[in-house]
Design an enzyme around this catalytic site. Sequence first.
Site, PDB file in Angstrom:
ATOM      1  N   ARG A   8       0.820  -1.237   0.000  1.00 16.38           N
ATOM      2  CA  ARG A   8       0.000   0.000   0.000  1.00 16.38           C
ATOM      3  C   ARG A   8       0.841   1.269   0.000  1.00 16.38           C
ATOM      4  NH1 ARG A   8      -2.837  -2.995   3.968  1.00 16.38           N
ATOM      5  NH2 ARG A   8      -4.554  -4.107   3.004  1.00 16.38           N
TER       6      ARG A   8
ATOM      7  N   LYS B 184       3.073  11.762 -11.108  1.00 17.90           N
ATOM      8  CA  LYS B 184       2.258  10.846 -11.908  1.00 17.90           C
ATOM      9  C   LYS B 184       3.056   9.574 -12.165  1.00 17.90           C
ATOM     10  CE  LYS B 184      -0.209  14.049 -14.903  1.00 17.90           C
ATOM     11  NZ  LYS B 184      -0.320  14.336 -16.326  1.00 17.90           N
TER      12      LYS B 184
ATOM     13  N   LYS C 245       6.922  23.934 -14.204  1.00 18.28           N
ATOM     14  CA  LYS C 245       6.103  22.735 -13.957  1.00 18.28           C
ATOM     15  C   LYS C 245       5.591  22.741 -12.514  1.00 18.28           C
ATOM     16  CE  LYS C 245       4.838  18.414 -15.202  1.00 18.28           C
ATOM     17  NZ  LYS C 245       5.384  17.079 -15.267  1.00 18.28           N
TER      18      LYS C 245
ATOM     19  N   ARG D  22      -2.858  23.442 -16.223  1.00 20.65           N
ATOM     20  CA  ARG D  22      -2.211  22.210 -16.677  1.00 20.65           C
ATOM     21  C   ARG D  22      -2.509  21.969 -18.163  1.00 20.65           C
ATOM     22  NH1 ARG D  22      -0.324  17.013 -13.951  1.00 20.65           N
ATOM     23  NH2 ARG D  22      -0.577  18.015 -11.934  1.00 20.65           N
TER      24      ARG D  22
ATOM     25  N   HIS E   2       0.103  14.389 -31.302  1.00 21.35           N
ATOM     26  CA  HIS E   2      -0.461  13.054 -31.082  1.00 21.35           C
ATOM     27  C   HIS E   2      -0.975  12.454 -32.384  1.00 21.35           C
ATOM     28  CE1 HIS E   2      -1.174  13.657 -26.504  1.00 21.35           C
ATOM     29  NE2 HIS E   2      -0.043  13.048 -26.746  1.00 21.35           N
TER      30      HIS E   2
HETATM   31  N1  LIG Z   1       4.950  10.845 -15.252  1.00 21.49           N
HETATM   32  C1  LIG Z   1       4.885  11.896 -16.034  1.00 21.49           C
HETATM   33  O1  LIG Z   1       4.399  12.963 -15.642  1.00 21.49           O
HETATM   34  C2  LIG Z   1       5.456  11.802 -17.414  1.00 21.49           C
HETATM   35  C3  LIG Z   1       5.607  12.950 -18.185  1.00 21.49           C
HETATM   36  C4  LIG Z   1       6.182  12.826 -19.453  1.00 21.49           C
HETATM   37  C5  LIG Z   1       6.586  11.585 -19.914  1.00 21.49           C
HETATM   38  N2  LIG Z   1       6.404  10.475 -19.136  1.00 21.49           N
HETATM   39  C6  LIG Z   1       6.833   9.156 -19.585  1.00 21.49           C
HETATM   40  O2  LIG Z   1       8.248   9.166 -19.721  1.00 21.49           O
HETATM   41  C7  LIG Z   1       8.614   8.183 -20.690  1.00 21.49           C
HETATM   42  C8  LIG Z   1       9.631   8.785 -21.629  1.00 21.49           C
HETATM   43  O3  LIG Z   1      10.754   9.190 -20.878  1.00 21.49           O
HETATM   44  P1  LIG Z   1      12.215   9.112 -21.499  1.00 21.49           P
HETATM   45  O4  LIG Z   1      12.247   9.872 -22.775  1.00 21.49           O
HETATM   46  O5  LIG Z   1      13.176   9.440 -20.437  1.00 21.49           O
HETATM   47  O6  LIG Z   1      12.281   7.589 -21.949  1.00 21.49           O
HETATM   48  P2  LIG Z   1      13.193   6.377 -21.445  1.00 21.49           P
HETATM   49  O7  LIG Z   1      13.081   6.169 -20.007  1.00 21.49           O
HETATM   50  O8  LIG Z   1      12.864   5.251 -22.351  1.00 21.49           O
HETATM   51  O9  LIG Z   1      14.665   6.889 -21.743  1.00 21.49           O
HETATM   52  C9  LIG Z   1      15.067   7.090 -23.090  1.00 21.49           C
HETATM   53  C10 LIG Z   1      16.305   6.249 -23.392  1.00 21.49           C
HETATM   54  O10 LIG Z   1      17.429   6.891 -22.829  1.00 21.49           O
HETATM   55  C11 LIG Z   1      18.170   5.978 -22.028  1.00 21.49           C
HETATM   56  N3  LIG Z   1      18.792   6.779 -20.982  1.00 21.49           N
HETATM   57  C12 LIG Z   1      18.177   7.458 -19.983  1.00 21.49           C
HETATM   58  N4  LIG Z   1      19.082   8.184 -19.308  1.00 21.49           N
HETATM   59  C13 LIG Z   1      20.287   7.956 -19.892  1.00 21.49           C
HETATM   60  C14 LIG Z   1      21.592   8.433 -19.659  1.00 21.49           C
HETATM   61  N5  LIG Z   1      21.862   9.335 -18.718  1.00 21.49           N
HETATM   62  N6  LIG Z   1      22.600   7.974 -20.452  1.00 21.49           N
HETATM   63  C15 LIG Z   1      22.329   7.076 -21.447  1.00 21.49           C
HETATM   64  N7  LIG Z   1      21.125   6.614 -21.737  1.00 21.49           N
HETATM   65  C16 LIG Z   1      20.100   7.050 -20.960  1.00 21.49           C
HETATM   66  C17 LIG Z   1      17.164   4.942 -21.579  1.00 21.49           C
HETATM   67  O11 LIG Z   1      17.779   3.723 -21.250  1.00 21.49           O
HETATM   68  C18 LIG Z   1      16.282   4.833 -22.818  1.00 21.49           C
HETATM   69  O12 LIG Z   1      16.869   3.976 -23.743  1.00 21.49           O
HETATM   70  C19 LIG Z   1       7.343   7.738 -21.368  1.00 21.49           C
HETATM   71  O13 LIG Z   1       6.964   6.467 -20.893  1.00 21.49           O
HETATM   72  C20 LIG Z   1       6.306   8.772 -20.945  1.00 21.49           C
HETATM   73  O14 LIG Z   1       5.006   8.244 -20.876  1.00 21.49           O
HETATM   74  C21 LIG Z   1       5.854  10.566 -17.902  1.00 21.49           C
END
Ligand SMILES: NC(=O)c1ccc[n+]([C@@H]2O[C@H](COP(=O)([O-])OP(=O)(O)OC[C@H]3O[C@@H](n4cnc5c(N)ncnc54)[C@H](O)[C@@H]3O)[C@@H](O)[C@H]2O)c1
Length: 359
Positions: free
Chosen positions: A122, A144, A226, A240, A251
Amino acid sequence: MPIKKSDEIVLKDYQVKIQKGVLNRLVEFIGPLWQKRKIALITDDNVGPLYANAVKGQLVRMGHQVIILTIPAGEASKSWKQVQLLINSLAQNDFVRSDSVIALGGGVVGDLAGFIASIYMRGISIIQIPTSLLAQVDSSVGGKTAIDLKTGKNMVGSFYQPDLVLIDPDTIQTLPKRMLVEGYGEIIKCAALVGGTFWKIIEKVNQAEDIITHAEELIHASITFKAEVVIRDEKEENLRKLLNFGHTIGHALELIETGKLMHGEAVAIGIARITAAFEKKGMTKGDTTFKVKGRLACVGLPVDAKELGSDAFYSAILHDKKIKNDQITLVYIKEIGQPAFYTLKIAEIRNWLNPVLAF
Ligand SMILES: NC(=O)c1ccc[n+]([C@@H]2O[C@H](COP(=O)([O-])OP(=O)(O)OC[C@H]3O[C@@H](n4cnc5c(N)ncnc54)[C@H](O)[C@@H]3O)[C@@H](O)[C@H]2O)c1
């Protein structure tokens, strides 16, 4: 805004620390916060080999017991299968409610680890250490968490705030260039909405390498924005919604391009096109599109796509979740730093978006 120092933002009741080299000084920040406990360091198979052992070493020296749990890199890991594997690992290692999780990685690791932390027993505490630029400016703040279903992204999740967010801008030096630039697209979006000194920082970035040079101030400005949106959103739901700037078009492009465009690239095209359309209508100040496109293009972000305006593109827009009573509300800017909303009938969207300015 509850900002304390230039590198320290307090959001609700947790701190977001942004500073180069912070990854090597964990004891300063985690030491006062967490007593000795078991910690699951969740990371992926790109980030883990680069940073996990150094993080684990510091935690062990603080007296914590640490297990590293590595997931395959990529969106496919935001799945029930990974939730099950990770939860089982916590249970098999006798994690109890006073034990914790650290998310070390991009948005995928952050979203998944956040979800795990929110449901195991939980809810157990979590610290976010985002390592991609997108995670540093966006996903790690706001609480989130989510995983995906076959029917759509982020369909299952929770709101769950971390104890701390530690952002070390140095980690983006190991990011592949396309991902660095994609994350920067999110920053340009925020700067176009905020304007002022934030936009002035953007004007210092003239090539992809400059993103790393100015990372600290870029991340700080983005998170400040943000944080303001998240805090004020409790009362002002509209705020937001501003973050959807460029997203209706973005999209739709992502839907028809099926994976060729990264999310940030599709949004970059969306921002450029929506600004051009409103400038053509006389609702956006002349030369704003030129400014926005220039900032996107100089780091290699796309500003156009041949699919824009096609039948497939317009039918993809019809799937937008934001359509209500056959109407859609678009976010646009009157000029840099002057965001606004415009609601139109969905049947009119083709006429609205098609006649854009030539550049
Ligand atoms: N929770 C939220 O509010 C929110 C907001 C926006 C996006 N998201 C989510 O975030 C995700 C996208 O995030 P992302 O672009 O970081 O994707 P990701 O986590 O897939 O990272 C992108 C790539 O970069 C690599 N990587 C990360 N840091 C690195 C580093 N320092 N050095 C080398 N490689 C590295 C990862 O292994 C991956 O291959 C999506 O799933 C999206 O839905 C969430």
